[in-house]
Design a protein around this motif. Sequence first.
Motif, PDB file in Angstrom:
ATOM      1  N   HIS A   1      -5.225  13.834  -1.629  1.00 59.79           N
ATOM      2  CA  HIS A   1      -6.032  12.287  -2.738  1.00 59.79           C
ATOM      3  C   HIS A   1      -4.935  12.048  -3.226  1.00 59.79           C
ATOM      4  N   SER A   2      -3.652  11.810  -2.974  1.00 62.16           N
ATOM      5  CA  SER A   2      -2.562  10.944  -3.363  1.00 62.16           C
ATOM      6  C   SER A   2      -2.246   9.580  -2.059  1.00 62.16           C
ATOM      7  N   LEU A   3      -3.013  10.110  -0.453  1.00 65.97           N
ATOM      8  CA  LEU A   3      -3.127   9.328   0.658  1.00 65.97           C
ATOM      9  C   LEU A   3      -3.784   7.716   0.178  1.00 65.97           C
ATOM     10  N   VAL A   4      -2.517   7.165   0.187  1.00 69.34           N
ATOM     11  CA  VAL A   4      -2.686   5.915   0.049  1.00 69.34           C
ATOM     12  C   VAL A   4      -2.499   5.104   1.577  1.00 69.34           C
ATOM     13  N   ARG A   5      -1.935   5.878   2.735  1.00 65.55           N
ATOM     14  CA  ARG A   5      -1.833   5.019   3.553  1.00 65.55           C
ATOM     15  C   ARG A   5      -1.868   5.763   5.387  1.00 65.55           C
ATOM     16  N   LEU A   6      -2.656   5.512   5.421  1.00 64.66           N
ATOM     17  CA  LEU A   6      -3.440   6.580   7.126  1.00 64.66           C
ATOM     18  C   LEU A   6      -2.618   5.679   8.570  1.00 64.66           C
ATOM     19  N   ASP A   7      -2.225   6.171   9.508  1.00 67.19           N
ATOM     20  CA  ASP A   7      -2.216   5.606  10.742  1.00 67.19           C
ATOM     21  C   ASP A   7      -2.400   6.832  11.575  1.00 67.19           C
ATOM     22  N   LEU A   8      -3.117   6.188  12.783  1.00 64.74           N
ATOM     23  CA  LEU A   8      -3.302   7.484  13.937  1.00 64.74           C
ATOM     24  C   LEU A   8      -3.375   6.321  14.966  1.00 64.74           C
ATOM     25  N   LYS A   9      -1.994   6.945  15.623  1.00 62.34           N
ATOM     26  CA  LYS A   9      -1.622   6.102  16.978  1.00 62.34           C
ATOM     27  C   LYS A   9      -1.804   7.434  17.872  1.00 62.34           C
TER      28      LYS A   9
ATOM     29  N   PRO B   1      -9.823   9.558  -2.550  1.00 61.32           N
ATOM     30  CA  PRO B   1      -9.518   8.720  -3.807  1.00 61.32           C
ATOM     31  C   PRO B   1      -8.789   7.229  -3.918  1.00 61.32           C
ATOM     32  N   ASN B   2      -7.593   7.448  -2.928  1.00 64.06           N
ATOM     33  CA  ASN B   2      -6.573   6.425  -3.052  1.00 64.06           C
ATOM     34  C   ASN B   2      -6.150   5.395  -2.170  1.00 64.06           C
ATOM     35  N   LEU B   3      -7.138   5.986  -0.943  1.00 61.73           N
ATOM     36  CA  LEU B   3      -6.946   5.348   0.612  1.00 61.73           C
ATOM     37  C   LEU B   3      -6.650   3.832   0.677  1.00 61.73           C
ATOM     38  N   GLY B   4      -6.416   3.037   0.918  1.00 69.16           N
ATOM     39  CA  GLY B   4      -5.702   1.819   0.448  1.00 69.16           C
ATOM     40  C   GLY B   4      -5.922   0.985   2.124  1.00 69.16           C
ATOM     41  N   GLU B   5      -5.429   1.401   3.016  1.00 65.16           N
ATOM     42  CA  GLU B   5      -5.007   1.344   4.453  1.00 65.16           C
ATOM     43  C   GLU B   5      -5.106   2.481   5.500  1.00 65.16           C
ATOM     44  N   ILE B   6      -6.253   1.795   6.318  1.00 64.43           N
ATOM     45  CA  ILE B   6      -6.100   2.835   7.175  1.00 64.43           C
ATOM     46  C   ILE B   6      -5.556   2.002   8.636  1.00 64.43           C
ATOM     47  N   THR B   7      -4.654   2.089   9.890  1.00 65.12           N
ATOM     48  CA  THR B   7      -5.075   1.650  11.046  1.00 65.12           C
ATOM     49  C   THR B   7      -4.320   2.644  12.353  1.00 65.12           C
ATOM     50  N   PHE B   8      -5.404   1.982  12.851  1.00 67.05           N
ATOM     51  CA  PHE B   8      -6.363   3.109  14.644  1.00 67.05           C
ATOM     52  C   PHE B   8      -5.919   2.166  15.219  1.00 67.05           C
ATOM     53  N   CYS B   9      -5.175   2.641  16.494  1.00 69.19           N
ATOM     54  CA  CYS B   9      -4.120   2.010  17.587  1.00 69.19           C
ATOM     55  C   CYS B   9      -4.633   3.229  18.657  1.00 69.19           C
ATOM     56  N   GLY B  10      -5.877   2.664  19.890  1.00 69.86           N
ATOM     57  CA  GLY B  10      -5.991   4.379  20.975  1.00 69.86           C
ATOM     58  C   GLY B  10      -6.602   5.678  19.902  1.00 69.86           C
TER      59      GLY B  10
ATOM     60  N   GLY C   1     -18.397   6.251   0.500  1.00 68.99           N
ATOM     61  CA  GLY C   1     -17.002   6.155   0.831  1.00 68.99           C
ATOM     62  C   GLY C   1     -16.133   5.214   0.543  1.00 68.99           C
ATOM     63  N   PHE C   2     -14.291   5.199   0.823  1.00 71.68           N
ATOM     64  CA  PHE C   2     -13.612   4.307   0.308  1.00 71.68           C
ATOM     65  C   PHE C   2     -13.382   3.426  -0.672  1.00 71.68           C
ATOM     66  N   LEU C   3     -13.796   3.900  -1.624  1.00 71.18           N
ATOM     67  CA  LEU C   3     -13.737   3.065  -2.844  1.00 71.18           C
ATOM     68  C   LEU C   3     -12.579   2.248  -3.147  1.00 71.18           C
ATOM     69  N   LYS C   4     -11.167   3.015  -2.217  1.00 68.67           N
ATOM     70  CA  LYS C   4      -9.748   1.914  -2.365  1.00 68.67           C
ATOM     71  C   LYS C   4      -9.361   1.183  -0.909  1.00 68.67           C
ATOM     72  N   LEU C   5     -10.148   1.309   0.056  1.00 70.43           N
ATOM     73  CA  LEU C   5      -9.629   0.809   1.365  1.00 70.43           C
ATOM     74  C   LEU C   5      -9.929  -1.106   0.779  1.00 70.43           C
ATOM     75  N   LYS C   6      -8.476  -1.559   1.138  1.00 72.19           N
ATOM     76  CA  LYS C   6      -7.469  -2.732   1.166  1.00 72.19           C
ATOM     77  C   LYS C   6      -8.305  -3.258   2.698  1.00 72.19           C
ATOM     78  N   GLN C   7      -7.374  -2.680   3.708  1.00 73.47           N
ATOM     79  CA  GLN C   7      -7.321  -2.673   4.824  1.00 73.47           C
ATOM     80  C   GLN C   7      -7.818  -1.963   6.436  1.00 73.47           C
ATOM     81  N   LEU C   8      -8.037  -1.999   6.892  1.00 71.88           N
ATOM     82  CA  LEU C   8      -8.167  -1.798   8.584  1.00 71.88           C
ATOM     83  C   LEU C   8      -7.595  -2.589   9.100  1.00 71.88           C
TER      84      LEU C   8
END
Length: 855
Positions: free
Chosen positions: A800-808, A826-835, A848-855
């Motif tokens: 629930h404290s996660l603000v950034r998630l990178d999956l490569k 609730p706090n996820l603001g940035e997601i990065t997908f690569c492959g 969903g994704f109420l705090k998302l700013k960057q995808l």
Amino acid sequence: MAETVVSFVSNRLATLLQEEGSLLGGLRQEVQLIKDELGHMKAFLKVAEAKEDDDPRLQEWIKQVREAAYDIEDVLDEFVLRFAGYRHHGFYGSLQRILKAIKSLPARHQVASEIQSIKSRIKNISEGCRRYQVEFGIDHRVTGSSTMNDSWRYSRDDALLVEEAKLVGIDQPKQHLISKLLEGHDHQLKVISVVGMAGLGKTTLVKKVHEDPDVRKNFPVRAWVTVSQTCDFPKLLRDLIRQLYEEGKEPVPQSIESKTIAELKKIVKDFLQKAGRYAIVFDDVWNVEFWNAIKFARPEGNYGNRVMLTTRKADVASASCTESQDYVYRMEPLSIEDSWTLFCNKIFKGNYCPAHLMDVAKAVLDKCDGLPLAILAIGGLLASKDASRIDEWEMIQQSLGGELEGTGKLERVKRILSLSYNDLPSHLKPCLLYLSIYPEDDLIACQTLILLWTAERFVEWREGMSIEDVAWRYFSELVNRNLIQVTEMLYEGTPYTCRIHDLMREVILIKSREQNMVTVTTGQPMTWPSEKVRRLAIHSSSNSSNIQYHQQRQFYSFEHLRSFITVRSTNPLLSKTFLAEVLRSSKLLKVLELGGQEIEKTPNEVFNLLHLTYLSLYGTKVERVPRAIGKLQHLEYLNLGDTGVRELPVEILKLQKLRHLIVLQRVDPSDSDYGFHGFKGPSKLGGLLALQTLNTVDASSGSVIVKEIGKLTQLRELYITQLRREDGKELCSSLVNLTSLRLLSVKSIGKGDDHEIIDLNHHHPSLSPSSSSCSFLHSLRVLIMRGRLEKMPQWVAHLHSLVRLDLKWSGLRAEKDPLESFQHLPNLGEITFCGSYQGERLSFKAGGFLKLKQL
């Protein structure tokens, strides 16, 4: 600054008396006396430093205090270096102590002699303290800002300097603020705060808004109150009463001079209650306490009234604007175009800049960085020069720092910018002055700055907080005061880089030189300070100046050096001979920053620096760490990032104070799987119990090292590479012990599509959301996974404290939409997908994704 140094040294003395009292022997009484005398001076210093600019004698006395405190620190460290930390037990231990005592008698005699000398100096300085208290009428018990000398209560005419030329860039913000004042037909009070750094023209803007005909028509009762840094609250209330009664064409009550604060507030409140619509400006507000005090003078019933504030501090602006209709306007520097227009208006009366002056004019304007106060002050200086002589303009450009130290128009700029420094509490002043180690226009890495502050012992320990958390609070306060500007965020809420305004930097450099805080050299011929060099920062050089430097160097000693810092450049000045010579004579060194230098091996002299707390060899060509590293038992920060080091010796386990360990090697940037190689650590790596940062550990050797990670319960940042699939279960077991973990980066063995699977889907009671134990589920803010995933670990959905998630290179299959796992975080603001996903469709569901700013 002297008060800060005295506080620090006083605390060190207290610790020494407590922990090493028996080793002091007959010196204990002398050390106690020095500590007591410093304690008596501390409160007086806080007030005296605010008055020192007005009396050279007071300035000299403060300098004596500062130098004496520095010398005490040197003697303390010498003592600890020679005597403390030797603990022997039993018969053999007794024999060792006797031999040690006999051998160290001359050294002890020398330390005793130095302590006696300092005691005499401190007693003389204390007599000066008592004399100045009487002479200057300073009560040492009074330490509030109200004691600051009246000379600093500058006229607000200085802030209205932009009236001297045609105003530029003000129309749009003016109309914006007027619309905010006039909008809405409700009967609620609205507060508008204008916030920004000194010299932006906040006062000028608000004055133009306040005097606009539409504003005057809508608010027949108006008042303007200058608050300033040294606010006399009763006097301010009386001034407000006079303005209000004169605006209302009523006689001012004769009795206001004898009224209490409560009675004055009531007069204001009663008048405003019956006055109708009013607009009051409080200009130059410095603290929240003022707003909390003045707001109670407002009447309960509001009729669409307006209050405006100008302030340099973000917390004042936000504290005054707490209602939904309130508004904070952050004032920005002028654009390049508006800056140029204002500059030309001032110098050439609206005409074009001559072609031959264009380059130097742009260089000067760059220095002003959109600050109207500076543009007009420097423009006024250039306007007095002969426009046909480019050399006169170039001279001004090259000597702006010196011009700020002089008198005249740039003295006003310095004075206004210096107010922000003088307002700082004592613990923040050295932190700000430390920024003088960085070159002009440098983008400063915030995390590095925080770690340097802690290594320098600028940060006071607070119960229940890590020292780094306290340092981040210091940083936030300097940002809040508009003294540091954040330029880039690493992720939500975490500043990555920052800078300081060029002219604010010039003021910091002046203060730093006055305090002998930092000596900066480029290797060019320079005048070294008459005081001892305590911090040396090297920026850039050339081979020719290197020779000139060494000609001076032979007459100079670095035995008092505490920090040796190279910034951002490979420097020819750092010859092996020179570096070895400095390190050999700097036995009290605490900070050694050699990042980016052409160094192939760690100098042997480093391992004799037993006080060293911070060592960075980032970006050097060092490929191995000698076993002698174990001697540096005070080391807290070790950075071997982007070097050739791939393995650490077992002696690293002796560094029980080590909190940050960074050992990694950059992978070829052309590789699509761009990342870092890790290091192979000793099998008992879990013995480094103080570790907070571990970056990057190579886990390819098996489950032993992964299990050891679980013993590092203080970890906040963990980077793992070369993780095997079969070690995933062990890693899950280790993670549940890391209750403070904020960042986790995991990379599996392999490359691109050939990455091995990261298997972190193992069940563990503490990885369950229903678990009452405090696990890393509650603290983790950043999760980075490089490698194939058969499916998302179930516990990710509960971060629930996660603000950034990178999956490569996750390679998740199309039948399982990866977004489902974390759309409700609730706090996820940035997601990065690569492959990471093999499907053609991703589904973002409503809610969903109420705090998302960057995808």
